[in-house]
Design a protein around this motif. Structure first.
Motif, PDB file in Angstrom:
ATOM      1  N   ILE A 192      46.532 -57.590  -7.493  1.00 12.71           N
ATOM      2  CA  ILE A 192      45.928 -57.868  -8.837  1.00 12.71           C
ATOM      3  C   ILE A 192      46.241 -55.967  -9.731  1.00 12.71           C
ATOM      4  O   ILE A 192      46.330 -55.687 -10.723  1.00 12.71           O
ATOM      5  CB  ILE A 192      44.434 -57.471  -9.056  1.00 12.71           C
ATOM      6  CG1 ILE A 192      44.367 -59.089  -8.754  1.00 12.71           C
ATOM      7  CG2 ILE A 192      43.466 -56.809 -10.455  1.00 12.71           C
ATOM      8  CD1 ILE A 192      42.612 -59.771  -8.192  1.00 12.71           C
ATOM      9  N   ASP A 193      46.085 -55.218  -7.732  1.00 12.45           N
ATOM     10  CA  ASP A 193      46.422 -53.906  -9.075  1.00 12.45           C
ATOM     11  C   ASP A 193      47.670 -53.863  -9.308  1.00 12.45           C
ATOM     12  O   ASP A 193      48.040 -53.084 -10.270  1.00 12.45           O
ATOM     13  CB  ASP A 193      46.229 -52.897  -7.486  1.00 12.45           C
ATOM     14  CG  ASP A 193      44.648 -52.773  -7.132  1.00 12.45           C
ATOM     15  OD1 ASP A 193      43.374 -53.291  -8.140  1.00 12.45           O
ATOM     16  OD2 ASP A 193      44.671 -52.275  -6.226  1.00 12.45           O
ATOM     17  N   MET A 194      48.359 -54.425  -8.758  1.00 12.79           N
ATOM     18  CA  MET A 194      50.292 -54.067  -9.268  1.00 12.79           C
ATOM     19  C   MET A 194      50.526 -54.616 -10.699  1.00 12.79           C
ATOM     20  O   MET A 194      51.555 -54.021 -10.953  1.00 12.79           O
ATOM     21  CB  MET A 194      50.717 -54.882  -7.881  1.00 12.79           C
ATOM     22  CG  MET A 194      52.600 -54.746  -8.591  1.00 12.79           C
ATOM     23  SD  MET A 194      54.046 -55.186  -7.468  1.00 12.79           S
ATOM     24  CE  MET A 194      53.546 -56.875  -7.435  1.00 12.79           C
ATOM     25  N   PHE A 195      49.828 -55.663 -10.946  1.00  8.86           N
ATOM     26  CA  PHE A 195      49.662 -56.134 -12.497  1.00  8.86           C
ATOM     27  C   PHE A 195      49.051 -55.219 -13.110  1.00  8.86           C
ATOM     28  O   PHE A 195      49.902 -55.067 -14.521  1.00  8.86           O
ATOM     29  CB  PHE A 195      48.958 -57.297 -12.065  1.00  8.86           C
ATOM     30  CG  PHE A 195      49.239 -58.139 -13.701  1.00  8.86           C
ATOM     31  CD1 PHE A 195      50.397 -58.738 -13.673  1.00  8.86           C
ATOM     32  CD2 PHE A 195      47.847 -58.554 -14.692  1.00  8.86           C
ATOM     33  CE1 PHE A 195      50.350 -59.708 -15.858  1.00  8.86           C
ATOM     34  CE2 PHE A 195      48.077 -58.840 -15.665  1.00  8.86           C
ATOM     35  CZ  PHE A 195      49.520 -59.227 -16.414  1.00  8.86           C
ATOM     36  N   GLU A 196      47.893 -54.498 -12.890  1.00  9.42           N
ATOM     37  CA  GLU A 196      47.264 -53.356 -13.482  1.00  9.42           C
ATOM     38  C   GLU A 196      48.522 -52.287 -14.466  1.00  9.42           C
ATOM     39  O   GLU A 196      47.825 -51.727 -15.205  1.00  9.42           O
ATOM     40  CB  GLU A 196      46.040 -53.362 -12.909  1.00  9.42           C
ATOM     41  CG  GLU A 196      45.044 -54.075 -13.297  1.00  9.42           C
ATOM     42  CD  GLU A 196      43.655 -53.726 -12.628  1.00  9.42           C
ATOM     43  OE1 GLU A 196      43.674 -53.186 -11.930  1.00  9.42           O
ATOM     44  OE2 GLU A 196      42.413 -55.025 -12.244  1.00  9.42           O
ATOM     45  N   ARG A 197      49.625 -51.786 -12.881  1.00  6.49           N
ATOM     46  CA  ARG A 197      49.606 -51.134 -13.125  1.00  6.49           C
ATOM     47  C   ARG A 197      51.055 -51.163 -13.946  1.00  6.49           C
ATOM     48  O   ARG A 197      52.197 -50.057 -14.599  1.00  6.49           O
ATOM     49  CB  ARG A 197      50.333 -50.471 -11.820  1.00  6.49           C
ATOM     50  CG  ARG A 197      49.243 -49.359 -11.387  1.00  6.49           C
ATOM     51  CD  ARG A 197      49.920 -49.026 -10.071  1.00  6.49           C
ATOM     52  NE  ARG A 197      50.915 -49.377  -8.740  1.00  6.49           N
ATOM     53  CZ  ARG A 197      49.417 -50.199  -7.848  1.00  6.49           C
ATOM     54  NH1 ARG A 197      48.289 -49.422  -8.209  1.00  6.49           N
ATOM     55  NH2 ARG A 197      49.995 -50.676  -6.913  1.00  6.49           N
ATOM     56  N   ALA A 198      51.464 -52.665 -14.391  1.00 11.87           N
ATOM     57  CA  ALA A 198      52.295 -53.183 -15.185  1.00 11.87           C
ATOM     58  C   ALA A 198      52.476 -52.612 -16.211  1.00 11.87           C
ATOM     59  O   ALA A 198      51.338 -52.985 -16.791  1.00 11.87           O
ATOM     60  CB  ALA A 198      52.954 -54.706 -14.516  1.00 11.87           C
ATOM     61  N   LYS A 199      53.525 -52.456 -17.157  1.00  9.71           N
ATOM     62  CA  LYS A 199      53.522 -52.292 -18.429  1.00  9.71           C
ATOM     63  C   LYS A 199      53.920 -53.367 -18.772  1.00  9.71           C
ATOM     64  O   LYS A 199      54.829 -54.839 -18.422  1.00  9.71           O
ATOM     65  CB  LYS A 199      54.410 -51.279 -18.974  1.00  9.71           C
ATOM     66  CG  LYS A 199      54.166 -49.523 -18.588  1.00  9.71           C
ATOM     67  CD  LYS A 199      54.582 -48.988 -18.508  1.00  9.71           C
ATOM     68  CE  LYS A 199      54.911 -46.910 -17.846  1.00  9.71           C
ATOM     69  NZ  LYS A 199      55.801 -46.793 -18.407  1.00  9.71           N
ATOM     70  N   LYS A 200      53.218 -53.480 -20.790  1.00 10.75           N
ATOM     71  CA  LYS A 200      53.782 -54.838 -21.380  1.00 10.75           C
ATOM     72  C   LYS A 200      54.973 -55.171 -21.600  1.00 10.75           C
ATOM     73  O   LYS A 200      55.486 -53.320 -22.108  1.00 10.75           O
ATOM     74  CB  LYS A 200      52.334 -54.622 -22.034  1.00 10.75           C
ATOM     75  CG  LYS A 200      51.299 -54.861 -21.529  1.00 10.75           C
ATOM     76  CD  LYS A 200      51.045 -55.906 -20.776  1.00 10.75           C
ATOM     77  CE  LYS A 200      49.004 -56.154 -20.270  1.00 10.75           C
ATOM     78  NZ  LYS A 200      48.999 -56.376 -18.300  1.00 10.75           N
ATOM     79  N   PRO A 201      55.833 -56.261 -21.338  1.00 11.65           N
ATOM     80  CA  PRO A 201      55.776 -57.556 -21.273  1.00 11.65           C
ATOM     81  C   PRO A 201      55.430 -57.844 -20.012  1.00 11.65           C
ATOM     82  O   PRO A 201      56.300 -57.275 -19.026  1.00 11.65           O
ATOM     83  CB  PRO A 201      55.981 -57.586 -22.564  1.00 11.65           C
ATOM     84  CG  PRO A 201      57.474 -57.509 -22.213  1.00 11.65           C
ATOM     85  CD  PRO A 201      57.129 -55.912 -22.219  1.00 11.65           C
TER      86      PRO A 201
END
Length: 93
Positions: free
Chosen positions: A39-48
């Motif tokens: 979850i933390d990794m996904f939150e650090r990912a920029k869109k898209p």
């Protein structure tokens, strides 16, 4: 870079792939990667970036032959990396 990968761990480099599209596949119960870390990794990912959470799979979900996982990846690839031209069979067949 070394061997095509970042020098930093994947969970800190995830934001560097933007503006390219990202795809994160998660197992609901993963014996390798803790849920919070994913979850933390996904939150650090920029869109898209897309995240898909699968039940009934493990960390190595491609080895399990799960049709939902394969269909999700195939659809994502078709959307963001569509094939160009007409595919042809190799001439040695």
């Amino acid at each position: 870079r070394r061997e095509g990968r970042c020098e930093c761990p994947d969970d800190t480099c995830i934001g560097d792939i933007s503006p390219r599209h990202g795809l994160q596949l998660l197992s609901a119960i993963d014996s390798v990667t803790p849920t919070r870390q994913s979850i933390d990794m996904f939150e650090r990912a920029k869109k898209p970036t897309e995240r898909h959470l699968f039940s009934g799979t493990e960390h190595f979900m491609f080895a399990e032959g799960n049709a939902r996982v394969h269909e999700t990846v195939a659809a994502w690839l078709a959307t963001f990396f569509p094939a160009r031209g007409k595919a042809s069979a190799p001439s040695n067949l």
